[in-house]
Structures are given as C-alpha cells and as structure tokens.
Enzyme design. Structure first.
Site, PDB file in Angstrom:
ATOM      1  N   GLY A 152       0.246  44.554 147.421  1.00 12.40           N
ATOM      2  CA  GLY A 152       0.771  45.594 148.310  1.00 12.40           C
ATOM      3  C   GLY A 152       0.075  46.734 148.962  1.00 12.40           C
ATOM      4  O   GLY A 152      -0.371  47.425 148.689  1.00 12.40           O
ATOM      5  N   ALA A 153      -1.486  45.590 149.269  1.00 10.33           N
ATOM      6  CA  ALA A 153      -2.198  45.857 149.847  1.00 10.33           C
ATOM      7  C   ALA A 153      -2.471  46.697 151.319  1.00 10.33           C
ATOM      8  O   ALA A 153      -2.788  46.166 151.928  1.00 10.33           O
ATOM      9  CB  ALA A 153      -3.432  45.587 149.272  1.00 10.33           C
ATOM     10  N   SER A 178       3.729  57.209 138.446  1.00  8.10           N
ATOM     11  CA  SER A 178       4.076  57.630 138.517  1.00  8.10           C
ATOM     12  C   SER A 178       4.338  59.241 137.716  1.00  8.10           C
ATOM     13  O   SER A 178       5.193  59.325 135.909  1.00  8.10           O
ATOM     14  CB  SER A 178       5.143  57.596 139.455  1.00  8.10           C
ATOM     15  N   TYR A 202      14.499  54.663 139.836  1.00  8.43           N
ATOM     16  CA  TYR A 202      13.201  54.845 140.174  1.00  8.43           C
ATOM     17  C   TYR A 202      12.508  55.522 139.219  1.00  8.43           C
ATOM     18  O   TYR A 202      11.843  54.154 138.864  1.00  8.43           O
ATOM     19  CB  TYR A 202      12.894  56.280 141.633  1.00  8.43           C
ATOM     20  N   LYS A 233       9.571  53.793 136.627  1.00  3.44           N
ATOM     21  CA  LYS A 233       8.414  54.063 136.206  1.00  3.44           C
ATOM     22  C   LYS A 233       7.898  54.039 134.967  1.00  3.44           C
ATOM     23  O   LYS A 233       6.989  54.045 133.969  1.00  3.44           O
ATOM     24  CB  LYS A 233       8.168  55.360 137.044  1.00  3.44           C
ATOM     25  N   PRO A 242      -0.071  59.132 139.324  1.00  2.44           N
ATOM     26  CA  PRO A 242       0.479  59.960 141.005  1.00  2.44           C
ATOM     27  C   PRO A 242       1.766  60.626 141.023  1.00  2.44           C
ATOM     28  O   PRO A 242       2.920  59.893 140.761  1.00  2.44           O
ATOM     29  CB  PRO A 242      -0.172  59.757 141.934  1.00  2.44           C
ATOM     30  N   PHE A 301       6.007  56.435 151.403  1.00  2.00           N
ATOM     31  CA  PHE A 301       7.353  56.102 149.996  1.00  2.00           C
ATOM     32  C   PHE A 301       8.505  56.881 150.205  1.00  2.00           C
ATOM     33  O   PHE A 301       8.989  56.388 150.736  1.00  2.00           O
ATOM     34  CB  PHE A 301       6.640  56.961 148.970  1.00  2.00           C
TER      35      PHE A 301
HETATM   36  C1  8X3 Z   1       5.970  59.061 143.896  1.00  5.42           C
HETATM   37  C2  8X3 Z   1       6.340  60.319 142.404  1.00  5.42           C
HETATM   38  O1  8X3 Z   1       8.218  62.336 142.750  1.00  5.42           O
HETATM   39  O2  8X3 Z   1       8.166  60.928 144.287  1.00  5.42           O
HETATM   40  O3  8X3 Z   1       6.121  58.291 142.415  1.00  5.42           O
HETATM   41  O4  8X3 Z   1       8.771  59.707 142.546  1.00  5.42           O
HETATM   42  S1  8X3 Z   1       7.904  60.700 142.928  1.00  5.42           S
END
Ligand code: 8X3
Length: 256
Positions: free
Chosen positions: A12-13, A143, A156, A160, A186, A193
């Site tokens: 994913g670079a 995450s 999602y 994670k 993070p 994103f």
């Molecule tokens: C990204 C952080 O809180 O937008 O992984 O899902 S969040």
C-alpha cells in the site's frame, strides 16, 4: 540498528501512511520494495524515495487480495531483492460507515479481503524466508479501531481487531527465532482514508477531521522507523498513538 542497505517491503505504498513510510525508510538509506495497485502513483513515490536517499527501489504492481499474485510476486523477486529484512503490512482501507444490519456486503468483503486476508497472504509469503535467514521484522498497521469498536464501524473495527490478534499470534509463533513483530496502531491520521471510506465524498470526508489537528502520515512513519531501529534484542510489541485531541476511537476534543 542501522537500516542502511536493508530491504524494506511496504504494501500500500502509493499513498498515505505507506508512502510516508517508504520515504522515511529512504531517509535511512534502506532499499525499498514497494507494492500497490496504483502503478502511476507508486512510480511517483519511488522517484521521491530515490531523491531522498534510497539506494535502490523496486516497484511491484500488486493487489494483496489476490493470493496467487502475492505468492508469485514474492517467489519471482530478482535475487537481489529476495531477502526481505523488514515487511510493513500497511495495505488496508475502510469502506462505508453504516449500521451493521444495513451495511453493504461488498464493502465488508473489500475490507476483510484487504485488511485481514491480504495481510495474511503477504505474511505467509514473506515470513518463511525471514525464519530461514534468521533475520527479519514484521510491522503491521493496526488502529485505535482494533482496540475500541465505534458505532457504524463494526466490520472495519473487526478487521483491525483481527490484525491485533494476528500480530500477537505471529509474535508467539516466531518465538525462538530472531524475527521481530510489531503493531503500530494510529488513531485519526489525515490521509485519503475517509475519502475512500465515503467512496469519494469529499465533503463528508473533510468533516471527519474538522476541529482536530490529526496525525500526519509522517508521524506514523516516524514510529514505524523507530521500531525498526531498536537494537536487535528489543521487540516493540505495539504502539497505540493518537492526536492529542483524541483519547480513543470514540472520544475527541474538537476546536469550535
Ligand atoms: C483509522 C482510525 O478511528 O478512523 O484506523 O477508524 S479510525
């Protein structure tokens, strides 16, 4: 630990944290093996990485969801690229923000296929060589979402949470080898994103970051490179990082 001449593979670079990570490793004189689906954007990152000091860059057009393509990409690496020292499992995305019972199944599949299965395919293809060579470091992108589920984000967040389990499991399974395993987790980072999550809706995406000084991709890249540079006997298991204006995946302080 010096990263000079080390082979670093970043998935994913082509953008966001992956691109920033490639450039941060370039600053340290690492050789970069860069993979992404968007060849044009990847070529731009590759040329910036060379300018920043990477002695060599090799780019691969790769969709981590394609199990055979992943194995084939690793098996067919030129000999001078085959001995990967550091794998950064960065490729990942979110799609949609919907109540679970109304979610789009295509969105779920894209997230699970990329964030969970893609991470597994790349890991399965790369780590055996690290074990044989008695050398290597896997850095997975987690995450805050994997630590605390938020409304409308169940799938999602689950992807994670799976990354977290895989990270912890891999670290146990390589115990007895010098291979290191790290998760960098993070919170809010200002990248594409949210634009990807909302299928290109810029107005909705920009609201996500409103009133918060979000992390920059470079802030996350810093931590990834820091983990890689610890002495060989030190393993950083997990780093949870947020902007100062974020306490966890549910709680923010937004400026008026
Ligand atoms: C990204 C952080 O809180 O937008 O992984 O899902 S969040």
């Amino acid at each position: 630990m010096s990263l000079k001449g080390k082979i670093v593979f970043v998935t994913g670079a082509s953008a966001g944290i992956g691109a920033a990570t490639a450039l941060a490793f370039a600053d340290q004189g690492a050789k970069l093996l860069l993979a992404a689906r968007r060849a044009g954007r990847l070529a731009e990152v590759a040329s910036k990485a060379k300018e920043r000091g990477a002695p060599a860059v090799h780019s691969i057009d790769l969709d981590v969801r394609d199990r055979r393509a992943v194995q084939n990409a690793i098996d067919s690496l030129p000999a001078e690229w085959a001995e990967i020292d550091i794998l950064v499992n960065n490729a990942g995305l979110s799609r949609g923000l919907d109540k679970l019972y109304m979610g789009k199944i295509e969105d779920w599949e894209e997230m699970i296929d990329t964030n969970v299965k893609g991470l597994l395919y790349v890991t399965r293809a790369v780590v055996p060589g690290m074990v044989v060579r008695s050398r290597g470091h896997v850095i997975n992108l987690g995450s805050t979402a994997g630590e605390l589920t938020y409304p409308n984000g169940a799938v999602y967040c689950a992807s994670k949470a799976a990354e977290r389990s895989i990270n912890d499991g891999l670290r146990q399974d390589v115990l007895g080898t010098p291979v290191r395993v790290t998760s960098v987790d993070p919170g809010m980072v200002e990248t594409d994103f949210s634009l990807v999550r909302f299928h290109g809706d810029t107005e909705r995406a920009s609201k996500v970051y409103k009133g918060v000084k979000a992390l920059r991709p470079e802030d996350v890249a810093d931590v990834i490179v820091w983990a890689a540079m610890r002495p060989a006997h030190v393993n950083i298991a997990r780093v949870l990082m947020t902007p100062v204006q974020q306490a966890n995946s549910l709680l923010f302080h937004r400026d008026e």
